[in-house]
Write a protein that holds these residues in place. Structure first.
Motif, mmCIF file in Angstrom:
data_model
loop_
_atom_site.group_PDB
_atom_site.id
_atom_site.type_symbol
_atom_site.label_atom_id
_atom_site.label_comp_id
_atom_site.label_asym_id
_atom_site.label_seq_id
_atom_site.Cartn_x
_atom_site.Cartn_y
_atom_site.Cartn_z
ATOM 1 N N ALA A 1 31.533 46.221 49.375
ATOM 2 C CA ALA A 1 30.826 46.568 48.137
ATOM 3 C C ALA A 1 31.592 47.640 47.376
ATOM 4 O O ALA A 1 31.746 47.555 46.144
ATOM 5 C CB ALA A 1 29.411 47.036 48.457
ATOM 6 N N ALA A 2 32.106 48.631 48.090
ATOM 7 C CA ALA A 2 32.897 49.683 47.446
ATOM 8 C C ALA A 2 34.196 49.114 46.877
ATOM 9 O O ALA A 2 34.615 49.479 45.772
ATOM 10 C CB ALA A 2 33.190 50.804 48.443
ATOM 11 N N ALA A 3 34.840 48.224 47.620
ATOM 12 C CA ALA A 3 36.090 47.618 47.146
ATOM 13 C C ALA A 3 35.844 46.765 45.902
ATOM 14 O O ALA A 3 36.643 46.778 44.963
ATOM 15 C CB ALA A 3 36.719 46.776 48.249
ATOM 16 N N ALA A 4 34.748 46.025 45.873
ATOM 17 C CA ALA A 4 34.431 45.201 44.702
ATOM 18 C C ALA A 4 34.169 46.082 43.486
ATOM 19 O O ALA A 4 34.662 45.800 42.386
ATOM 20 C CB ALA A 4 33.226 44.318 45.000
ATOM 21 N N ALA A 5 33.407 47.149 43.677
ATOM 22 C CA ALA A 5 33.138 48.061 42.564
ATOM 23 C C ALA A 5 34.430 48.723 42.090
ATOM 24 O O ALA A 5 34.670 48.844 40.885
ATOM 25 C CB ALA A 5 32.122 49.120 42.987
ATOM 26 N N ALA A 6 35.283 49.133 43.036
ATOM 27 C CA ALA A 6 36.550 49.767 42.675
ATOM 28 C C ALA A 6 37.451 48.795 41.919
ATOM 29 O O ALA A 6 38.132 49.192 40.966
ATOM 30 C CB ALA A 6 37.259 50.284 43.919
ATOM 31 N N THR A 7 37.450 47.536 42.315
ATOM 32 C CA THR A 7 38.264 46.537 41.626
ATOM 33 C C THR A 7 37.837 46.410 40.167
ATOM 34 O O THR A 7 38.668 46.401 39.263
ATOM 35 C CB THR A 7 38.153 45.167 42.318
ATOM 36 N N ILE A 8 36.554 46.341 39.941
ATOM 37 C CA ILE A 8 36.056 46.197 38.562
ATOM 38 C C ILE A 8 36.360 47.462 37.755
ATOM 39 O O ILE A 8 36.752 47.378 36.596
ATOM 40 C CB ILE A 8 34.542 45.909 38.586
ATOM 41 N N ILE A 9 36.205 48.628 38.384
ATOM 42 C CA ILE A 9 36.443 49.880 37.662
ATOM 43 C C ILE A 9 37.925 50.062 37.358
ATOM 44 O O ILE A 9 38.308 50.407 36.241
ATOM 45 C CB ILE A 9 35.899 51.084 38.467
ATOM 46 N N LEU A 10 38.776 49.829 38.353
ATOM 47 C CA LEU A 10 40.208 50.076 38.185
ATOM 48 C C LEU A 10 40.912 49.017 37.341
ATOM 49 O O LEU A 10 41.766 49.345 36.521
ATOM 50 C CB LEU A 10 40.892 50.189 39.551
ATOM 51 N N VAL A 11 40.573 47.756 37.555
ATOM 52 C CA VAL A 11 41.240 46.676 36.829
ATOM 53 C C VAL A 11 40.626 46.495 35.447
ATOM 54 O O VAL A 11 41.292 46.071 34.518
ATOM 55 C CB VAL A 11 41.184 45.367 37.652
ATOM 56 N N GLY A 12 39.383 46.813 35.323
ATOM 57 C CA GLY A 12 38.698 46.641 34.046
ATOM 58 C C GLY A 12 37.761 45.456 34.089
ATOM 59 O O GLY A 12 37.782 44.654 35.011
ATOM 60 N N ARG A 13 36.948 45.385 33.097
ATOM 61 C CA ARG A 13 35.966 44.302 33.030
ATOM 62 C C ARG A 13 36.562 43.134 32.273
ATOM 63 O O ARG A 13 36.358 42.984 31.075
ATOM 64 C CB ARG A 13 34.690 44.787 32.361
ATOM 65 N N ASN A 14 37.297 42.320 33.011
ATOM 66 C CA ASN A 14 37.867 41.123 32.406
ATOM 67 C C ASN A 14 37.623 39.950 33.345
ATOM 68 O O ASN A 14 37.154 40.115 34.469
ATOM 69 C CB ASN A 14 39.359 41.314 32.102
ATOM 70 N N ILE A 15 37.967 38.786 32.897
ATOM 71 C CA ILE A 15 37.679 37.575 33.658
ATOM 72 C C ILE A 15 38.391 37.569 35.003
ATOM 73 O O ILE A 15 37.871 37.060 35.984
ATOM 74 C CB ILE A 15 37.999 36.308 32.826
ATOM 75 N N TRP A 16 39.591 38.164 35.063
ATOM 76 C CA TRP A 16 40.354 38.137 36.313
ATOM 77 C C TRP A 16 39.748 39.042 37.371
ATOM 78 O O TRP A 16 39.709 38.692 38.546
ATOM 79 C CB TRP A 16 41.819 38.487 36.050
ATOM 80 N N SER A 17 39.264 40.193 36.982
ATOM 81 C CA SER A 17 38.643 41.074 37.979
ATOM 82 C C SER A 17 37.328 40.468 38.479
ATOM 83 O O SER A 17 37.030 40.512 39.675
ATOM 84 C CB SER A 17 38.421 42.472 37.417
ATOM 85 N N TYR A 18 36.557 39.873 37.577
ATOM 86 C CA TYR A 18 35.317 39.236 37.998
ATOM 87 C C TYR A 18 35.593 38.021 38.893
ATOM 88 O O TYR A 18 34.898 37.791 39.877
ATOM 89 C CB TYR A 18 34.475 38.807 36.798
ATOM 90 N N THR A 19 36.621 37.262 38.563
ATOM 91 C CA THR A 19 36.981 36.103 39.388
ATOM 92 C C THR A 19 37.421 36.541 40.767
ATOM 93 O O THR A 19 37.019 35.957 41.775
ATOM 94 C CB THR A 19 38.093 35.283 38.703
ATOM 95 N N THR A 20 38.227 37.595 40.835
ATOM 96 C CA THR A 20 38.679 38.119 42.125
ATOM 97 C C THR A 20 37.494 38.576 42.965
ATOM 98 O O THR A 20 37.381 38.237 44.143
ATOM 99 C CB THR A 20 39.646 39.300 41.910
ATOM 100 N N VAL A 21 36.615 39.339 42.347
ATOM 101 C CA VAL A 21 35.451 39.847 43.078
ATOM 102 C C VAL A 21 34.546 38.700 43.507
ATOM 103 O O VAL A 21 34.005 38.703 44.610
ATOM 104 C CB VAL A 21 34.688 40.880 42.218
ATOM 105 N N THR A 22 34.406 37.685 42.671
ATOM 106 C CA THR A 22 33.497 36.576 42.966
ATOM 107 C C THR A 22 34.022 35.636 44.038
ATOM 108 O O THR A 22 33.255 35.126 44.835
ATOM 109 C CB THR A 22 33.216 35.782 41.676
ATOM 110 N N ILE A 23 35.327 35.424 44.078
ATOM 111 C CA ILE A 23 35.890 34.456 45.027
ATOM 112 C C ILE A 23 36.515 35.129 46.247
ATOM 113 O O ILE A 23 36.190 34.793 47.390
ATOM 114 C CB ILE A 23 36.938 33.565 44.321
ATOM 115 N N LEU A 24 37.396 36.077 46.012
ATOM 116 C CA LEU A 24 38.173 36.649 47.111
ATOM 117 C C LEU A 24 37.340 37.527 48.036
ATOM 118 O O LEU A 24 37.445 37.416 49.258
ATOM 119 C CB LEU A 24 39.345 37.452 46.531
ATOM 120 N N TYR A 25 36.505 38.372 47.486
ATOM 121 C CA TYR A 25 35.758 39.302 48.329
ATOM 122 C C TYR A 25 34.737 38.609 49.234
ATOM 123 O O TYR A 25 34.685 38.917 50.422
ATOM 124 C CB TYR A 25 35.109 40.398 47.486
#
Length: 132
Positions: free
Chosen positions: A75-99
């Motif tokens: 959960a912390a890694a997913a939140a950090a990914t969105i915060i650090l990478v930004g709110r774009n389609i790629w960060s959401y896709t990464t969080v949705t599939i990879l995590y």
């Protein structure tokens, strides 16, 4: 008992949902529903704990704490990914599939014991066999 529990928080949920929907629209509705679900889980868990007289050792031996630690890390890694990478389609896709996929793999290897994994395999392969 279930109906009494549901009635115990229905008015709180209605007020919370009304407030959150008027303030945040669809996001407020989703958040109110998630809070309701968490509250319901807590109530049912507490009542089950009391009625079935669970001991804390059940969670330690059953891998609950390891699973909780893995969940918190992801959960912390997913939140950090969105915060650090930004709110774009790629960060959401990464969080949705990879995590979730890597979370499942870690749970499979570090939380579930051999008996749990075998039970899941039997259920999964039995279902595939029945569909063919």
């Amino acid at each position: 008992l279930k109906a009494k529990i549901l009635l115990s928080y229905v008015f709180v949920y209605i007020a919370l949902a009304w407030l959150m929907i008027t303030k945040m629209a669809i996001l407020g509705a989703a958040l109110a529903w998630a809070i309701r679900g968490a509250l319901e889980f807590g109530l049912f868990f507490g009542i089950s704990w009391k009625l079935l007289r669970f001991k804390p050792a059940v969670f330690i031996e059953g891998g609950f704490l390891r699973g909780l630690v893995v969940f918190i890390i992801f959960a912390a890694a997913a939140a950090a990914t969105i915060i650090l990478v930004g709110r774009n389609i790629w960060s959401y896709t990464t969080v949705t599939i990879l995590y979730p996929a890597s979370f499942g793999l870690l749970i499979w290897h570090y939380v579930l014991d051999r008996m749990d994994r075998n039970g899941i395999k039997v259920l999964f392969f039995k279902r595939i066999h029945n569909e063919n």
